[in-house]
Design an enzyme around this catalytic site. Structure first.
Site, mmCIF file in Angstrom:
data_model
loop_
_atom_site.group_PDB
_atom_site.id
_atom_site.type_symbol
_atom_site.label_atom_id
_atom_site.label_comp_id
_atom_site.label_asym_id
_atom_site.label_seq_id
_atom_site.Cartn_x
_atom_site.Cartn_y
_atom_site.Cartn_z
ATOM 1 N N GLY A 49 0.815 -1.209 0.000
ATOM 2 C CA GLY A 49 0.000 0.000 0.000
ATOM 3 C C GLY A 49 0.853 1.265 0.000
ATOM 4 N N ASP B 271 0.319 -9.086 1.689
ATOM 5 C CA ASP B 271 -0.719 -8.166 1.213
ATOM 6 C C ASP B 271 -1.724 -8.953 0.373
ATOM 7 O OD1 ASP B 271 -2.130 -5.885 -0.111
ATOM 8 O OD2 ASP B 271 -0.523 -4.719 0.792
ATOM 9 N N LYS C 75 -9.385 1.741 4.732
ATOM 10 C CA LYS C 75 -9.175 3.073 5.311
ATOM 11 C C LYS C 75 -10.128 4.166 4.821
ATOM 12 C CE LYS C 75 -5.934 4.535 1.787
ATOM 13 N NZ LYS C 75 -4.791 5.344 1.427
ATOM 14 N N SER D 264 -4.344 6.079 13.684
ATOM 15 C CA SER D 264 -4.664 7.287 12.903
ATOM 16 C C SER D 264 -5.067 8.407 13.846
ATOM 17 C CB SER D 264 -5.827 6.968 11.964
ATOM 18 O OG SER D 264 -6.338 8.153 11.401
ATOM 19 N N TYR E 276 -14.603 3.367 10.709
ATOM 20 C CA TYR E 276 -13.168 3.218 10.425
ATOM 21 C C TYR E 276 -12.344 3.648 11.643
ATOM 22 C CZ TYR E 276 -8.533 4.716 8.937
ATOM 23 O OH TYR E 276 -7.170 4.907 8.867
ATOM 24 N N LYS F 206 -9.767 1.546 14.557
ATOM 25 C CA LYS F 206 -8.423 1.912 15.027
ATOM 26 C C LYS F 206 -8.397 1.989 16.551
ATOM 27 C CE LYS F 206 -6.398 2.282 11.034
ATOM 28 N NZ LYS F 206 -5.509 1.187 10.616
ATOM 29 N N PRO G 56 -19.439 16.859 5.042
ATOM 30 C CA PRO G 56 -19.975 16.340 6.308
ATOM 31 C C PRO G 56 -18.893 15.556 7.067
ATOM 32 C CG PRO G 56 -21.479 15.864 4.502
ATOM 33 C CD PRO G 56 -20.241 16.426 3.886
ATOM 34 N N GLY G 57 -18.839 15.776 8.370
ATOM 35 C CA GLY G 57 -17.889 15.032 9.204
ATOM 36 C C GLY G 57 -16.533 15.714 9.340
ATOM 37 N N ASP G 58 -16.234 16.724 8.499
ATOM 38 C CA ASP G 58 -14.927 17.398 8.600
ATOM 39 C C ASP G 58 -14.859 18.285 9.833
ATOM 40 O OD1 ASP G 58 -13.692 16.325 6.417
ATOM 41 O OD2 ASP G 58 -13.758 18.134 5.177
HETATM 42 P P1 NAD Z 1 -3.439 1.446 1.456
HETATM 43 O O1 NAD Z 1 -4.840 1.043 1.180
HETATM 44 O O2 NAD Z 1 -2.649 2.068 0.371
HETATM 45 O O3 NAD Z 1 -2.607 0.203 2.026
HETATM 46 C C1 NAD Z 1 -3.208 -0.798 2.822
HETATM 47 C C2 NAD Z 1 -2.807 -2.145 2.243
HETATM 48 O O4 NAD Z 1 -3.393 -3.174 3.051
HETATM 49 C C3 NAD Z 1 -3.299 -2.368 0.812
HETATM 50 O O5 NAD Z 1 -2.205 -2.763 0.001
HETATM 51 C C4 NAD Z 1 -4.349 -3.461 0.943
HETATM 52 O O6 NAD Z 1 -4.376 -4.305 -0.208
HETATM 53 C C5 NAD Z 1 -3.881 -4.189 2.186
HETATM 54 N N1 NAD Z 1 -4.942 -4.898 2.925
HETATM 55 C C6 NAD Z 1 -6.130 -4.404 3.363
HETATM 56 N N2 NAD Z 1 -6.798 -5.369 4.014
HETATM 57 C C7 NAD Z 1 -6.008 -6.482 4.006
HETATM 58 C C8 NAD Z 1 -6.154 -7.798 4.532
HETATM 59 N N3 NAD Z 1 -7.255 -8.183 5.166
HETATM 60 N N4 NAD Z 1 -5.142 -8.673 4.339
HETATM 61 C C9 NAD Z 1 -4.021 -8.312 3.673
HETATM 62 N N5 NAD Z 1 -3.836 -7.091 3.150
HETATM 63 C C10 NAD Z 1 -4.826 -6.195 3.317
HETATM 64 O O7 NAD Z 1 -3.475 2.419 2.741
HETATM 65 P P2 NAD Z 1 -2.330 3.332 3.361
HETATM 66 O O8 NAD Z 1 -2.685 4.745 3.097
HETATM 67 O O9 NAD Z 1 -1.006 2.824 2.973
HETATM 68 O O10 NAD Z 1 -2.604 3.064 4.906
HETATM 69 C C11 NAD Z 1 -1.894 2.068 5.618
HETATM 70 C C12 NAD Z 1 -2.445 2.016 7.032
HETATM 71 O O11 NAD Z 1 -2.330 3.310 7.629
HETATM 72 C C13 NAD Z 1 -3.919 1.630 7.095
HETATM 73 O O12 NAD Z 1 -4.107 0.797 8.219
HETATM 74 C C14 NAD Z 1 -4.607 2.966 7.306
HETATM 75 O O13 NAD Z 1 -5.814 2.822 7.988
HETATM 76 C C15 NAD Z 1 -3.581 3.735 8.129
HETATM 77 N N6 NAD Z 1 -3.684 5.202 7.990
HETATM 78 C C16 NAD Z 1 -3.628 5.784 6.752
HETATM 79 C C17 NAD Z 1 -3.750 7.180 6.645
HETATM 80 C C18 NAD Z 1 -3.699 7.860 5.302
HETATM 81 O O14 NAD Z 1 -4.091 9.022 5.215
HETATM 82 N N7 NAD Z 1 -3.216 7.213 4.222
HETATM 83 C C19 NAD Z 1 -3.910 7.962 7.789
HETATM 84 C C20 NAD Z 1 -3.943 7.339 9.034
HETATM 85 C C21 NAD Z 1 -3.825 5.945 9.113
HETATM 86 N N1 UFG Z 2 -10.509 18.946 1.076
HETATM 87 C C1 UFG Z 2 -11.024 19.790 0.107
HETATM 88 N N2 UFG Z 2 -11.308 19.268 -1.105
HETATM 89 C C2 UFG Z 2 -11.099 17.960 -1.425
HETATM 90 C C3 UFG Z 2 -10.547 17.103 -0.432
HETATM 91 C C4 UFG Z 2 -10.284 17.639 0.815
HETATM 92 O O1 UFG Z 2 -11.240 20.972 0.363
HETATM 93 O O2 UFG Z 2 -11.394 17.548 -2.561
HETATM 94 C C5 UFG Z 2 -10.172 19.509 2.402
HETATM 95 C C6 UFG Z 2 -10.921 18.861 3.546
HETATM 96 O O3 UFG Z 2 -12.156 19.487 3.738
HETATM 97 C C7 UFG Z 2 -9.924 19.067 4.703
HETATM 98 C C8 UFG Z 2 -8.561 18.998 4.022
HETATM 99 O O4 UFG Z 2 -8.795 19.247 2.646
HETATM 100 O O5 UFG Z 2 -10.086 20.351 5.242
HETATM 101 C C9 UFG Z 2 -7.883 17.654 4.160
HETATM 102 O O6 UFG Z 2 -8.780 16.623 3.724
HETATM 103 P P1 UFG Z 2 -8.291 15.127 3.482
HETATM 104 O O7 UFG Z 2 -9.480 14.356 2.976
HETATM 105 O O8 UFG Z 2 -7.051 15.124 2.657
HETATM 106 O O9 UFG Z 2 -7.852 14.637 4.923
HETATM 107 P P2 UFG Z 2 -8.703 14.453 6.281
HETATM 108 O O10 UFG Z 2 -7.955 15.176 7.350
HETATM 109 O O11 UFG Z 2 -10.116 14.802 6.095
HETATM 110 O O12 UFG Z 2 -8.648 12.863 6.493
HETATM 111 C C10 UFG Z 2 -7.409 12.156 6.581
HETATM 112 C C11 UFG Z 2 -7.619 10.707 6.157
HETATM 113 C C12 UFG Z 2 -8.519 9.999 7.127
HETATM 114 C C13 UFG Z 2 -7.992 10.143 8.502
HETATM 115 C C14 UFG Z 2 -7.775 11.610 8.848
HETATM 116 C C15 UFG Z 2 -7.132 11.791 10.194
HETATM 117 O O13 UFG Z 2 -8.197 10.647 4.866
HETATM 118 O O14 UFG Z 2 -8.575 8.632 6.809
HETATM 119 O O15 UFG Z 2 -6.908 12.214 7.878
HETATM 120 O O16 UFG Z 2 -5.932 11.107 10.228
HETATM 121 F F1 UFG Z 2 -8.884 9.617 9.362
#
Ligand code: NAD
Ligand code: UFG
Length: 339
Positions: A10, A31, A84, A124, A148, A152, A292-294
């Site tokens: 990922g 994965d 996620k 997260s 979600y 966590k 919504p939710g932001d």
């Molecule tokens: P991603 O989706 O790119 O990577 C997650 C990987 O896990 C994927 O390759 C997917 O195929 C694999 N996966 C999911 N379920 C699985 C399962 N049951 N068995 C095996 N593989 C599985 O996501 P990411 O952005 O790299 O995020 C990685 C982790 O960090 C996640 O747990 C996510 O919740 C957490 N996280 C991400 C963000 C973000 O903004 N990207 C923020 C906070 C936390």
């Molecule tokens: N935003 C826009 N336009 C878009 C997308 C986002 O204006 O098209 C704004 C949002 O309203 C926010 C900011 O950009 O103010 C950041 O938004 P993101 O969606 O990039 O990030 P979030 O903070 O909302 O959410 C991220 C991850 C969630 C995680 C959260 C806290 O996507 O999974 O951070 O870690 F839960």
């Protein structure tokens, strides 16, 4: 030392695998590729010049997970695998609870069976939900606002309970803020499925001409320019945080939570302006209703990670934009062109 990286194909996992290989660790990736592409593995090899084992295994498949542990001599685990998407988790909570929680239980049961007790977990900042004050510190009561986020929080609790029951275990709960950017090679980066939910991938897809216009969700928040403020962190800084956390779980026991953020907030408008400055590409945008939710403002207090892990961010928002753009420009369709 061999590290099992679940979800290593990922976005965050792949950059961390590069950092691990470059630091001299052996790795094995597990994965299911349900949100990633196997082609990515070739890119990790291309960047690092190193080989590693990779298993197409779902964490819900306990026999498959056991096969990985029996074939590799694993010393510690970094656990990224999970679903996620916040909105999807609201629409289909059972799927999220099943995948994220049962997957973690199968992993921990197998770790226990094989005597592996060092774990770094991807939590997260979403576990904090809406709080009265910023910056966010690790001791705040948790109140995630989506299924979600609750997966966590629940997994953090499960892992803490395991550590309480067995003093040999050590778990670092890493609460990421907003990871963005890409490896500076431009070979790996974020490859969202469909239209991106997150700000920077949306911006880069507007810049490359795949999307027409960015909607700025809300310009009437109580922030200096009215747009939402977040703590953006370069993906390579985040990857390095995992190496520091690995060190911590090797030297300590018990469970502890760490914010991985920069400690600085940037507004949506600051991100757009910095991206334009970094790349010379104008971003077409329009004001839209709040999503919504932001929440208005979220940023980390990262002092605990600095004090106990010896980690802090090093890269600026400008570098995040430069690297995100290099990845997007070189790979307009992500990894798709190769699949
Ligand atoms: P991603 O989706 O790119 O990577 C997650 C990987 O896990 C994927 O390759 C997917 O195929 C694999 N996966 C999911 N379920 C699985 C399962 N049951 N068995 C095996 N593989 C599985 O996501 P990411 O952005 O790299 O995020 C990685 C982790 O960090 C996640 O747990 C996510 O919740 C957490 N996280 C991400 C963000 C973000 O903004 N990207 C923020 C906070 C936390
Ligand atoms: N935003 C826009 N336009 C878009 C997308 C986002 O204006 O098209 C704004 C949002 O309203 C926010 C900011 O950009 O103010 C950041 O938004 P993101 O969606 O990039 O990030 P979030 O903070 O909302 O959410 C991220 C991850 C969630 C995680 C959260 C806290 O996507 O999974 O951070 O870690 F839960």
């Amino acid at each position: 030392m061999t590290i099992l990286v679940t979800g290593g194909a990922g976005y965050i996992g792949s950059h961390t695998c590069v950092a691990l290989l470059e630091a001299g660790y052996e790795i094995a990736i597990l994965d299911s590729f349900q949100n990633s592409k196997p082609e990515l593995l070739k890119r990790i090899k291309e960047i690092t010049g190193k080989d590693f084992k990779a298993y197409d295994v779902d964490l819900l498949d306990s026999d498959g997970v056991e096969r990985v542990f029996s074939e590799c001599s694993i010393d510690a685990v970094i656990h990224f695998a999970g679903l996620k998407a916040v909105g999807e988790s609201v629409a289909n909570p059972l799927h999220y609870y099943h995948n994220n929680i049962v997957g973690t239980l199968v992993l921990c049961q197998t770790m226990q069976k094989y005597g592996v007790n060092r774990l770094v977990f991807s939590s997260s900042a979403t576990v904090y939900g809406v709080q009265e004050t910023v910056p966010l510190t690790e001791d705040l009561p948790l109140c995630p606002a989506s299924p979600y986020g609750r997966t966590k929080m629940m997994i953090e609790q499960i892992l803490t309970d395991i550590c309480s029951s067995d003093s040999n275990w050590s778990v670092a709960l890493l609460r990421y803020f907003n990871p963005v950017g890409a490896h500076p090679s431009g070979l790996i980066g974020e490859d969202p499925t469909g239209v991106p939910n997150n700000l920077l991938p949306f911006v880069t897809q507007v810049a490359v001409g795949k999307l027409n216009q960015l909607s700025v969700y809300g310009n009437d928040y109580e922030t200096p320019d009215g747009t939402g403020i977040r703590d953006y962190i370069h993906i390579m800084d985040l990857a390095n945080g995992h190496l520091k956390a690995l060190n911590w779980v090797t030297l300590n026991t018990g469970a502890d939570a760490f914010n991985l953020g920069s400690g600085t907030g940037h507004s949506v408008m600051q991100v757009i302006k910095t991206f334009e400055e970094a790349t010379g590409v104008k971003i077409s945008y329009q004001a839209a209703a709040r999503r919504p939710g932001d929440i208005a403002i979220s940023y980390a207090d990262p002092t605990k990670a600095k004090r106990l892990l010896g980690w802090q961010t090093e890269r600026s928002l400008l570098e995040m934009c430069v690297d995100a753009w290099r990845w997007q420009r070189n790979n307009p369709n992500g990894y798709q062109s190769e699949s």
